[in-house]
Design a protein around this motif. Structure first.
Motif, PDB file in Angstrom:
ATOM      1  N   GLY A 190       6.171 -15.551  11.929  1.00 46.69           N
ATOM      2  CA  GLY A 190       5.256 -14.560  12.404  1.00 46.69           C
ATOM      3  C   GLY A 190       4.783 -13.904  10.995  1.00 46.69           C
ATOM      4  N   MET A 191       5.669 -13.491  10.251  1.00 46.83           N
ATOM      5  CA  MET A 191       5.389 -12.653   8.909  1.00 46.83           C
ATOM      6  C   MET A 191       4.406 -13.823   8.050  1.00 46.83           C
ATOM      7  SD  MET A 191       6.590  -9.432   8.981  1.00 46.83           S
ATOM      8  CE  MET A 191       6.832  -9.400   7.133  1.00 46.83           C
ATOM      9  N   ALA A 192       4.922 -14.789   7.937  1.00 54.51           N
ATOM     10  CA  ALA A 192       3.894 -15.859   7.268  1.00 54.51           C
ATOM     11  C   ALA A 192       2.702 -15.778   7.495  1.00 54.51           C
ATOM     12  CB  ALA A 192       4.627 -17.332   7.146  1.00 54.51           C
ATOM     13  N   THR A 193       2.504 -15.612   8.863  1.00 51.96           N
ATOM     14  CA  THR A 193       0.932 -15.659   9.481  1.00 51.96           C
ATOM     15  C   THR A 193       0.389 -14.094   9.393  1.00 51.96           C
ATOM     16  OG1 THR A 193       1.757 -15.109  11.773  1.00 51.96           O
ATOM     17  CG2 THR A 193       1.563 -17.508  11.136  1.00 51.96           C
ATOM     18  N   VAL A 194       0.770 -13.252   9.042  1.00 51.06           N
ATOM     19  CA  VAL A 194       0.115 -12.052   8.632  1.00 51.06           C
ATOM     20  C   VAL A 194      -0.562 -12.098   7.407  1.00 51.06           C
ATOM     21  CG1 VAL A 194       0.375  -9.656   8.385  1.00 51.06           C
ATOM     22  CG2 VAL A 194       2.147 -10.886   9.812  1.00 51.06           C
ATOM     23  N   ASP A 195      -1.922 -11.615   7.793  1.00 48.96           N
ATOM     24  CA  ASP A 195      -3.039 -11.530   6.722  1.00 48.96           C
ATOM     25  C   ASP A 195      -2.325 -10.387   5.494  1.00 48.96           C
ATOM     26  OD1 ASP A 195      -4.922 -11.479   4.768  1.00 48.96           O
ATOM     27  OD2 ASP A 195      -6.533 -11.161   6.323  1.00 48.96           O
ATOM     28  N   PRO A 196      -2.135 -10.849   4.119  1.00 49.91           N
ATOM     29  CA  PRO A 196      -1.756  -9.849   3.281  1.00 49.91           C
ATOM     30  C   PRO A 196      -2.708  -8.763   3.058  1.00 49.91           C
ATOM     31  CG  PRO A 196      -2.029 -11.927   2.142  1.00 49.91           C
ATOM     32  CD  PRO A 196      -2.316 -12.294   3.854  1.00 49.91           C
ATOM     33  N   VAL A 197      -3.909  -9.144   3.232  1.00 49.47           N
ATOM     34  CA  VAL A 197      -4.977  -8.056   3.127  1.00 49.47           C
ATOM     35  C   VAL A 197      -4.650  -6.940   3.881  1.00 49.47           C
ATOM     36  CG1 VAL A 197      -7.285  -7.625   3.138  1.00 49.47           C
ATOM     37  CG2 VAL A 197      -6.643  -9.789   2.553  1.00 49.47           C
ATOM     38  N   LEU A 198      -4.062  -7.170   5.061  1.00 51.50           N
ATOM     39  CA  LEU A 198      -3.712  -6.042   5.886  1.00 51.50           C
ATOM     40  C   LEU A 198      -2.765  -4.878   5.354  1.00 51.50           C
ATOM     41  CD1 LEU A 198      -3.844  -7.573   9.557  1.00 51.50           C
ATOM     42  CD2 LEU A 198      -5.589  -6.490   8.344  1.00 51.50           C
ATOM     43  N   GLY A 199      -1.821  -5.436   4.621  1.00 51.27           N
ATOM     44  CA  GLY A 199      -0.768  -4.720   4.171  1.00 51.27           C
ATOM     45  C   GLY A 199      -1.364  -3.838   2.874  1.00 51.27           C
ATOM     46  N   ARG A 200      -2.182  -4.539   2.121  1.00 47.03           N
ATOM     47  CA  ARG A 200      -2.730  -3.973   0.915  1.00 47.03           C
ATOM     48  C   ARG A 200      -3.705  -3.000   1.418  1.00 47.03           C
ATOM     49  NH1 ARG A 200      -3.224  -9.510  -0.928  1.00 47.03           N
ATOM     50  NH2 ARG A 200      -5.170  -9.378  -0.613  1.00 47.03           N
ATOM     51  N   ALA A 201      -4.495  -2.971   2.467  1.00 48.29           N
ATOM     52  CA  ALA A 201      -5.312  -1.952   2.800  1.00 48.29           C
ATOM     53  C   ALA A 201      -4.533  -0.604   3.301  1.00 48.29           C
ATOM     54  CB  ALA A 201      -6.192  -2.493   3.984  1.00 48.29           C
ATOM     55  N   ALA A 202      -3.387  -1.085   4.183  1.00 54.75           N
ATOM     56  CA  ALA A 202      -2.806   0.208   4.586  1.00 54.75           C
ATOM     57  C   ALA A 202      -2.028   0.906   3.577  1.00 54.75           C
ATOM     58  CB  ALA A 202      -1.510  -0.465   5.558  1.00 54.75           C
ATOM     59  N   ARG A 203      -1.813   0.146   2.231  1.00 57.98           N
ATOM     60  CA  ARG A 203      -0.996   1.000   1.332  1.00 57.98           C
ATOM     61  C   ARG A 203      -2.068   1.550   0.429  1.00 57.98           C
ATOM     62  NH1 ARG A 203       2.402  -3.591   1.144  1.00 57.98           N
ATOM     63  NH2 ARG A 203       0.928  -5.023   0.147  1.00 57.98           N
ATOM     64  N   CYS A 204      -3.324   0.940   0.342  1.00 62.41           N
ATOM     65  CA  CYS A 204      -4.467   1.748  -0.016  1.00 62.41           C
ATOM     66  C   CYS A 204      -4.759   3.106   0.394  1.00 62.41           C
ATOM     67  CB  CYS A 204      -5.643   0.910  -0.196  1.00 62.41           C
ATOM     68  SG  CYS A 204      -5.347  -0.468  -1.577  1.00 62.41           S
ATOM     69  N   LEU A 205      -4.346   3.036   1.777  1.00 62.69           N
ATOM     70  CA  LEU A 205      -4.829   4.178   2.657  1.00 62.69           C
ATOM     71  C   LEU A 205      -3.529   5.379   2.397  1.00 62.69           C
ATOM     72  CD1 LEU A 205      -6.490   2.762   5.610  1.00 62.69           C
ATOM     73  CD2 LEU A 205      -7.544   4.130   3.921  1.00 62.69           C
ATOM     74  N   GLY A 206      -2.729   4.920   1.608  1.00 60.22           N
ATOM     75  CA  GLY A 206      -1.473   6.063   1.694  1.00 60.22           C
ATOM     76  C   GLY A 206      -0.229   5.534   2.667  1.00 60.22           C
ATOM     77  N   ALA A 207      -0.074   4.441   3.151  1.00 58.80           N
ATOM     78  CA  ALA A 207       0.977   4.144   4.002  1.00 58.80           C
ATOM     79  C   ALA A 207       2.205   3.873   3.321  1.00 58.80           C
ATOM     80  CB  ALA A 207       0.673   3.142   4.902  1.00 58.80           C
ATOM     81  N   SER A 208       3.331   4.315   3.669  1.00 60.17           N
ATOM     82  CA  SER A 208       4.593   4.216   2.826  1.00 60.17           C
ATOM     83  C   SER A 208       5.058   2.618   3.366  1.00 60.17           C
ATOM     84  CB  SER A 208       5.596   5.124   3.340  1.00 60.17           C
ATOM     85  OG  SER A 208       5.947   5.024   4.765  1.00 60.17           O
ATOM     86  N   GLU A 209       5.997   2.053   2.928  1.00 60.78           N
ATOM     87  CA  GLU A 209       6.515   0.797   2.989  1.00 60.78           C
ATOM     88  C   GLU A 209       6.857   0.543   4.489  1.00 60.78           C
ATOM     89  OE1 GLU A 209       6.966  -3.049   2.432  1.00 60.78           O
ATOM     90  OE2 GLU A 209       6.109  -1.612   0.890  1.00 60.78           O
ATOM     91  N   ALA A 210       7.578   1.803   4.825  1.00 64.79           N
ATOM     92  CA  ALA A 210       8.120   1.776   6.438  1.00 64.79           C
ATOM     93  C   ALA A 210       7.093   1.708   7.181  1.00 64.79           C
ATOM     94  CB  ALA A 210       9.176   2.888   6.600  1.00 64.79           C
ATOM     95  N   ALA A 211       5.843   2.635   7.111  1.00 67.74           N
ATOM     96  CA  ALA A 211       4.726   2.786   7.939  1.00 67.74           C
ATOM     97  C   ALA A 211       4.179   1.341   7.881  1.00 67.74           C
ATOM     98  CB  ALA A 211       3.898   3.744   7.278  1.00 67.74           C
ATOM     99  N   VAL A 212       3.925   0.620   6.689  1.00 69.74           N
ATOM    100  CA  VAL A 212       3.417  -0.551   6.836  1.00 69.74           C
ATOM    101  C   VAL A 212       3.989  -1.544   7.848  1.00 69.74           C
ATOM    102  CG1 VAL A 212       2.965  -2.740   5.355  1.00 69.74           C
ATOM    103  CG2 VAL A 212       2.283  -0.315   4.442  1.00 69.74           C
TER     104      VAL A 212
END
Length: 300
Positions: A190-212
């Motif tokens: 399931g982790m391999a199917t997650v689009d990495p763009v979503l994680g990068r977008a969340a971090r660009c909006l200021g989300a921490s690693e735990a929030a991501v």
């Protein structure tokens, strides 16, 4: 000039609008009848009702075929001469349900499943998420898990007896192993199917690693996690029954093996049916929990 005059002229009078069509008999058209609440409910749940009826019919046909081949002692290459009939199993179930010993076997197996499966889920889901997120951790743990995963649960019984101080703990450990690897692999997939763009977008909006992890990776991985939980529950029951047959003194697996040792054939079938019903109830509970945690999946 003539074009301007024509465009400014009012539209021609076409007369009064046509009246709405009259109903047969000269009266006004009746408003369209709204379906009743029962009809709407039937339309909404029609698929589930149909699936339930088909399932009940298939079970009834299976029991009927079982009754025919056992009552007539058919030998269609597979020998049904020693197989108890449904009436024999029903009589055995009536006697077993009147005894507290049978209930003790069921409760013991359910307790072992609960402990082993809960421990496996509590370890495999976070580990799968971390392995999917951090490549170094995956490279360290994945080869070891792939070496241990093909080992059947029954091969772990002697080692479990040597590792743990009591049979109860060794049986729970074997149940844990049976459910751990399916949950881990499905979470990792399931982790391999997650689009990495979503994680990068969340971090660009200021989300921490735990929030991501909490807001991106976990919701996206939940369908695969619950698939792993469902598969892991089935493997956990297989592992538990094998362990109880070899080293247990209580449990539904021990009850089934003891019935075979005492040549009580109806009790063997009763134990098998009980295992199937307990496994069905466990998988249904996991699916129900998945619908609660993933309402978007149920809506589809």
């Amino acid at each position: 000039m003539s074009r301007a005059i024509l465009s400014a002229a009012p539209p021609p009078d076409l007369g009064p609008a046509a009246p709405p069509p009259a109903a047969p008999g000269g009266g006004a058209a009746a408003p369209e009848a709204q379906p009743s609440a029962w009809t709407r409910r039937l339309r909404r749940h029609g698929g589930a009702i149909r699936a339930g009826l088909v399932g009940a019919a298939s079970i009834a046909l299976f029991v009927l075929a079982w009754h025919v081949v056992t009552e007539n002692r058919m030998n269609l290459y597979v020998r049904f001469g020693n197989v108890p009939s449904p009436s024999d199993v029903l009589a055995s179930a009536d006697a077993a349900l009147g005894s507290s010993q049978f209930l003790t076997h069921i409760l013991t197996s359910c307790r072992r499943i609960l402990y082993g499966f809960a421990l496996a889920a509590a370890l495999a889901i976070p580990l799968g998420l971390l392995m999917g997120r951090f490549k170094l951790l995956r490279e360290m743990i994945f080869p070891v898990s792939e070496v241990l995963r093909p080992i059947p649960a029954i091969a772990w019984v002697p080692m479990a007896i040597m590792l743990w101080p009591s049979n109860e703990e060794s049986i729970v450990f074997i149940t844990f192993l049976g459910s751990f690897f399916p949950i881990l692999l499905n979470t990792l997939h399931g982790m391999a199917t997650v689009d990495p763009v979503l994680g990068r977008a969340a971090r660009c909006l200021g989300a921490s690693e735990a929030a991501v992890f909490r807001e991106v990776y976990l919701p996206a991985t939940l369908p695969q996690i619950f698939t792993g939980l469902t598969v892991g529950m089935g493997v956990a029951w297989v592992s538990l029954i094998a362990a109880e047959m070899i080293s247990g003194q209580f449990g539904i697996g021990y009850f089934t093996w003891e019935a075979y040792s005492l040549v009580q054939y109806p009790d063997i079938v009763l134990g098998m049916i009980t295992i199937g019903l307990l496994g069905l109830a466990s998988s249904f509970a996991i699916r129900l929990l998945g619908r609660v945690l993933m309402p978007w999946s149920a809506a589809r």
